[in-house]
Design a protein around this motif. Structure first.
Motif, PDB file in Angstrom:
ATOM      1  N   ASP A   4      13.811  -1.270  -2.887  1.00 16.78           N
ATOM      2  CA  ASP A   4      13.146  -2.508  -2.470  1.00 16.78           C
ATOM      3  C   ASP A   4      12.520  -2.402  -1.086  1.00 16.78           C
ATOM      4  O   ASP A   4      11.398  -2.879  -0.864  1.00 16.78           O
ATOM      5  CB  ASP A   4      14.103  -3.698  -2.557  1.00 16.78           C
ATOM      6  N   GLN A   5      13.208  -1.745  -0.142  1.00 16.33           N
ATOM      7  CA  GLN A   5      12.628  -1.574   1.196  1.00 16.33           C
ATOM      8  C   GLN A   5      11.390  -0.693   1.138  1.00 16.33           C
ATOM      9  O   GLN A   5      10.385  -0.955   1.810  1.00 16.33           O
ATOM     10  CB  GLN A   5      13.654  -0.978   2.160  1.00 16.33           C
ATOM     11  N   ASN A   6      11.452   0.361   0.335  1.00 18.24           N
ATOM     12  CA  ASN A   6      10.313   1.259   0.159  1.00 18.24           C
ATOM     13  C   ASN A   6       9.125   0.527  -0.465  1.00 18.24           C
ATOM     14  O   ASN A   6       7.977   0.670  -0.043  1.00 18.24           O
ATOM     15  CB  ASN A   6      10.739   2.438  -0.714  1.00 18.24           C
ATOM     16  N   LEU A   7       9.405  -0.301  -1.457  1.00 18.51           N
ATOM     17  CA  LEU A   7       8.355  -1.072  -2.136  1.00 18.51           C
ATOM     18  C   LEU A   7       7.686  -2.046  -1.182  1.00 18.51           C
ATOM     19  O   LEU A   7       6.453  -2.146  -1.138  1.00 18.51           O
ATOM     20  CB  LEU A   7       8.956  -1.830  -3.318  1.00 18.51           C
ATOM     21  N   ALA A   8       8.476  -2.757  -0.388  1.00 16.44           N
ATOM     22  CA  ALA A   8       7.910  -3.780   0.492  1.00 16.44           C
ATOM     23  C   ALA A   8       7.242  -3.173   1.725  1.00 16.44           C
ATOM     24  O   ALA A   8       6.218  -3.678   2.183  1.00 16.44           O
ATOM     25  CB  ALA A   8       9.017  -4.749   0.926  1.00 16.44           C
ATOM     26  N   LEU A   9       7.809  -2.101   2.260  1.00 17.71           N
ATOM     27  CA  LEU A   9       7.301  -1.551   3.515  1.00 17.71           C
ATOM     28  C   LEU A   9       6.002  -0.772   3.317  1.00 17.71           C
ATOM     29  O   LEU A   9       5.012  -1.006   4.016  1.00 17.71           O
ATOM     30  CB  LEU A   9       8.353  -0.654   4.162  1.00 17.71           C
ATOM     31  N   THR A  10       5.971   0.166   2.365  1.00 20.79           N
ATOM     32  CA  THR A  10       4.796   1.034   2.209  1.00 20.79           C
ATOM     33  C   THR A  10       4.206   1.021   0.805  1.00 20.79           C
ATOM     34  O   THR A  10       3.032   1.352   0.637  1.00 20.79           O
ATOM     35  CB  THR A  10       5.159   2.496   2.545  1.00 20.79           C
ATOM     36  N   ASN A  11       5.043   0.675  -0.199  1.00 23.77           N
ATOM     37  CA  ASN A  11       4.615   0.747  -1.608  1.00 23.77           C
ATOM     38  C   ASN A  11       4.043   2.128  -1.950  1.00 23.77           C
ATOM     39  O   ASN A  11       3.146   2.261  -2.789  1.00 23.77           O
ATOM     40  CB  ASN A  11       3.592  -0.345  -1.925  1.00 23.77           C
ATOM     41  N   GLY A  12       4.554   3.157  -1.273  1.00 22.99           N
ATOM     42  CA  GLY A  12       4.113   4.521  -1.543  1.00 22.99           C
ATOM     43  C   GLY A  12       2.851   4.939  -0.830  1.00 22.99           C
ATOM     44  O   GLY A  12       2.450   6.110  -0.923  1.00 22.99           O
ATOM     45  N   ASP A  13       2.188   4.034  -0.125  1.00 21.92           N
ATOM     46  CA  ASP A  13       0.936   4.370   0.573  1.00 21.92           C
ATOM     47  C   ASP A  13       1.221   5.286   1.760  1.00 21.92           C
ATOM     48  O   ASP A  13       2.313   5.240   2.350  1.00 21.92           O
ATOM     49  CB  ASP A  13       0.257   3.082   1.046  1.00 21.92           C
ATOM     50  N   PRO A  14       0.248   6.114   2.139  1.00 23.32           N
ATOM     51  CA  PRO A  14      -1.055   6.295   1.492  1.00 23.32           C
ATOM     52  C   PRO A  14      -0.989   7.317   0.346  1.00 23.32           C
ATOM     53  O   PRO A  14      -0.328   8.348   0.471  1.00 23.32           O
ATOM     54  CB  PRO A  14      -1.913   6.843   2.641  1.00 23.32           C
ATOM     55  N   ASN A  15      -1.636   7.013  -0.757  1.00 21.56           N
ATOM     56  CA  ASN A  15      -1.779   7.921  -1.893  1.00 21.56           C
ATOM     57  C   ASN A  15      -0.435   8.444  -2.387  1.00 21.56           C
ATOM     58  O   ASN A  15      -0.272   9.634  -2.678  1.00 21.56           O
ATOM     59  CB  ASN A  15      -2.694   9.100  -1.521  1.00 21.56           C
ATOM     60  N   HIS A  16       0.572   7.550  -2.462  1.00 20.81           N
ATOM     61  CA  HIS A  16       1.903   7.874  -2.973  1.00 20.81           C
ATOM     62  C   HIS A  16       2.640   8.927  -2.132  1.00 20.81           C
ATOM     63  O   HIS A  16       3.604   9.537  -2.608  1.00 20.81           O
ATOM     64  CB  HIS A  16       1.829   8.363  -4.427  1.00 20.81           C
ATOM     65  N   MET A  17       2.215   9.128  -0.898  1.00 19.35           N
ATOM     66  CA  MET A  17       2.864  10.129  -0.048  1.00 19.35           C
ATOM     67  C   MET A  17       4.206   9.649   0.482  1.00 19.35           C
ATOM     68  O   MET A  17       5.010  10.456   0.963  1.00 19.35           O
ATOM     69  CB  MET A  17       1.937  10.503   1.114  1.00 19.35           C
ATOM     70  N   THR A  18       4.453   8.337   0.445  1.00 17.77           N
ATOM     71  CA  THR A  18       5.748   7.817   0.899  1.00 17.77           C
ATOM     72  C   THR A  18       6.544   7.230  -0.261  1.00 17.77           C
ATOM     73  O   THR A  18       7.392   6.367  -0.065  1.00 17.77           O
ATOM     74  CB  THR A  18       5.551   6.746   1.996  1.00 17.77           C
ATOM     75  N   ASP A  19       6.261   7.681  -1.471  1.00 19.07           N
ATOM     76  CA  ASP A  19       7.078   7.305  -2.631  1.00 19.07           C
ATOM     77  C   ASP A  19       8.443   7.953  -2.538  1.00 19.07           C
ATOM     78  O   ASP A  19       8.540   9.176  -2.347  1.00 19.07           O
ATOM     79  CB  ASP A  19       6.422   7.774  -3.932  1.00 19.07           C
ATOM     80  N   MET A  20       9.503   7.176  -2.690  1.00 19.93           N
ATOM     81  CA  MET A  20      10.829   7.740  -2.885  1.00 19.93           C
ATOM     82  C   MET A  20      11.106   7.784  -4.384  1.00 19.93           C
ATOM     83  O   MET A  20      10.343   7.242  -5.190  1.00 19.93           O
ATOM     84  CB  MET A  20      11.877   6.929  -2.124  1.00 19.93           C
ATOM     85  N   LEU A  21      12.183   8.427  -4.776  1.00 23.87           N
ATOM     86  CA  LEU A  21      12.424   8.685  -6.199  1.00 23.87           C
ATOM     87  C   LEU A  21      12.500   7.407  -7.022  1.00 23.87           C
ATOM     88  O   LEU A  21      11.914   7.320  -8.104  1.00 23.87           O
ATOM     89  CB  LEU A  21      13.714   9.495  -6.366  1.00 23.87           C
ATOM     90  N   ALA A  22      13.214   6.403  -6.535  1.00 22.06           N
ATOM     91  CA  ALA A  22      13.351   5.172  -7.303  1.00 22.06           C
ATOM     92  C   ALA A  22      12.002   4.500  -7.509  1.00 22.06           C
ATOM     93  O   ALA A  22      11.704   3.987  -8.601  1.00 22.06           O
ATOM     94  CB  ALA A  22      14.321   4.216  -6.602  1.00 22.06           C
ATOM     95  N   LEU A  23      11.156   4.489  -6.482  1.00 22.29           N
ATOM     96  CA  LEU A  23       9.831   3.888  -6.603  1.00 22.29           C
ATOM     97  C   LEU A  23       8.951   4.708  -7.536  1.00 22.29           C
ATOM     98  O   LEU A  23       8.172   4.136  -8.322  1.00 22.29           O
ATOM     99  CB  LEU A  23       9.180   3.769  -5.224  1.00 22.29           C
ATOM    100  N   ASN A  24       9.045   6.021  -7.481  1.00 23.82           N
ATOM    101  CA  ASN A  24       8.274   6.875  -8.385  1.00 23.82           C
ATOM    102  C   ASN A  24       8.658   6.626  -9.839  1.00 23.82           C
ATOM    103  O   ASN A  24       7.781   6.557 -10.726  1.00 23.82           O
ATOM    104  CB  ASN A  24       8.478   8.346  -8.020  1.00 23.82           C
ATOM    105  N   ILE A  25       9.943   6.485 -10.102  1.00 24.64           N
ATOM    106  CA  ILE A  25      10.408   6.203 -11.470  1.00 24.64           C
ATOM    107  C   ILE A  25       9.890   4.838 -11.926  1.00 24.64           C
ATOM    108  O   ILE A  25       9.420   4.696 -13.056  1.00 24.64           O
ATOM    109  CB  ILE A  25      11.943   6.260 -11.525  1.00 24.64           C
TER     110      ILE A  25
END
Length: 283
Positions: A217-238
């Motif tokens: 949830d913190q990853n989703l709200a803070l960066t949402n994987g931006d830029p270009n999914h470079m800050t995706d963590m595993l749970a967000l990628n799944i």
């Protein structure tokens, strides 16, 4: 009395066992089966062997997310535990206002992850704008350190409470005996307090390690994987594989990633528990 416990004890375990079976065991087994299928719903699953796992392991975004997650987890575990332990040492001294400061440091843990993510997104973007740097959507380095800062701010207070409890359980007579023998404060810390606190260290390292790997949830709200999914963590990628991509093939691949993720977290957690518990001493 012992015979009564043996005869009727299962009745007290049964409700929890039923709830655990319905809420975890059955969904996990069904999820394991679906990871070998193509599907859009549970009712139309078609078995397709190991193709989902092959696709998961050859997905560059999944491997990149795994590496990013490991980097975040490693730094989080070190920073959170070192800073929480340092605060616990300070707040177990005979200082005025220690209860107030314990409460203040613990309070961020009460705030939900989504709320924290958006709060820190605003704060970090404001700082980046002031120093003339790209905002989080265009700044992978800032996104990485933003996640670290957010997790430290949220979890340090919680781990601090556990460390305070551990420090308070260190026998005073051992510390007094060491002082009489001429031991310095540094020697007392490393030779007495830390070895006696290994159960607390085991718990805190386990919690920070698993929380870092499961971060969503913190990853989703803070960066949402931006830029270009470079800050995706595993749970967000799944999550993005399962929900953001159309087609029944991606559901199966997302489920396979989830199974791989679960196995990796369990193995790492067991290794960590075995490693730290082996250093615990009996009081």
């Amino acid at each position: 009395m012992q015979r009564t416990y043996k005869k009727y004890g299962w009745m007290f375990v049964l409700p929890t066992l039923i709830a655990f079976t319905i809420g975890f065991i059955i969904p996990f087994i069904e999820g394991l089966y679906l990871s070998f299928c193509q599907f859009t719903t549970v009712g139309n699953a078609v078995f397709n062997g190991f193709s989902n796992y092959i696709a998961a392991f050859t997905d560059a975004s999944f491997l990149r997310s795994a590496g990013f997650t490991v980097l975040v987890a490693a730094v989080n575990v070190i920073l959170i535990n070192v800073l929480a332990f340092a605060l616990a040492l300070v707040l177990t001294q005979k200082l005025k206002g220690t209860n107030f400061f314990r409460t203040v440091f613990f309070m961020p843990n009460l705030i939900g992850g989504i709320v924290l993510g958006y709060i820190w997104q605003i704060l970090i973007n404001c700082v980046l704008a002031l120093v003339g740097q790209p905002l989080l959507k265009l700044n992978a380095t800032a996104g990485y350190w933003g996640i670290i800062i957010l997790m430290c701010w949220q979890q340090i207070g919680y781990m601090m409470i556990i460390y305070i409890a551990g420090l308070q359980n260190v026998p005073d007579d051992l510390v007094e005996a060491a002082k009489i023998d001429g031991a310095t404060d540094w020697q007392i810390l490393w030779k007495i307090k830390i070895p006696m606190m290994m159960p607390s260290i085991t718990i805190c390292v386990f919690l920070t390690l698993t929380n870092s790997f499961k971060l969503f949830d913190q990853n989703l709200a803070l960066t949402n994987g931006d830029p270009n999914h470079m800050t995706d963590m595993l749970a967000l990628n799944i999550y993005q594989t399962f929900y953001a991509r159309a087609g029944k093939a991606w559901k199966g691949i997302g489920q396979a990633k989830a199974v791989i993720f679960s196995i990796v977290v369990v193995l790492i957690s067991f290794w960590q528990l075995k490693t730290t518990r082996s250093k615990e001493v009996q009081q």
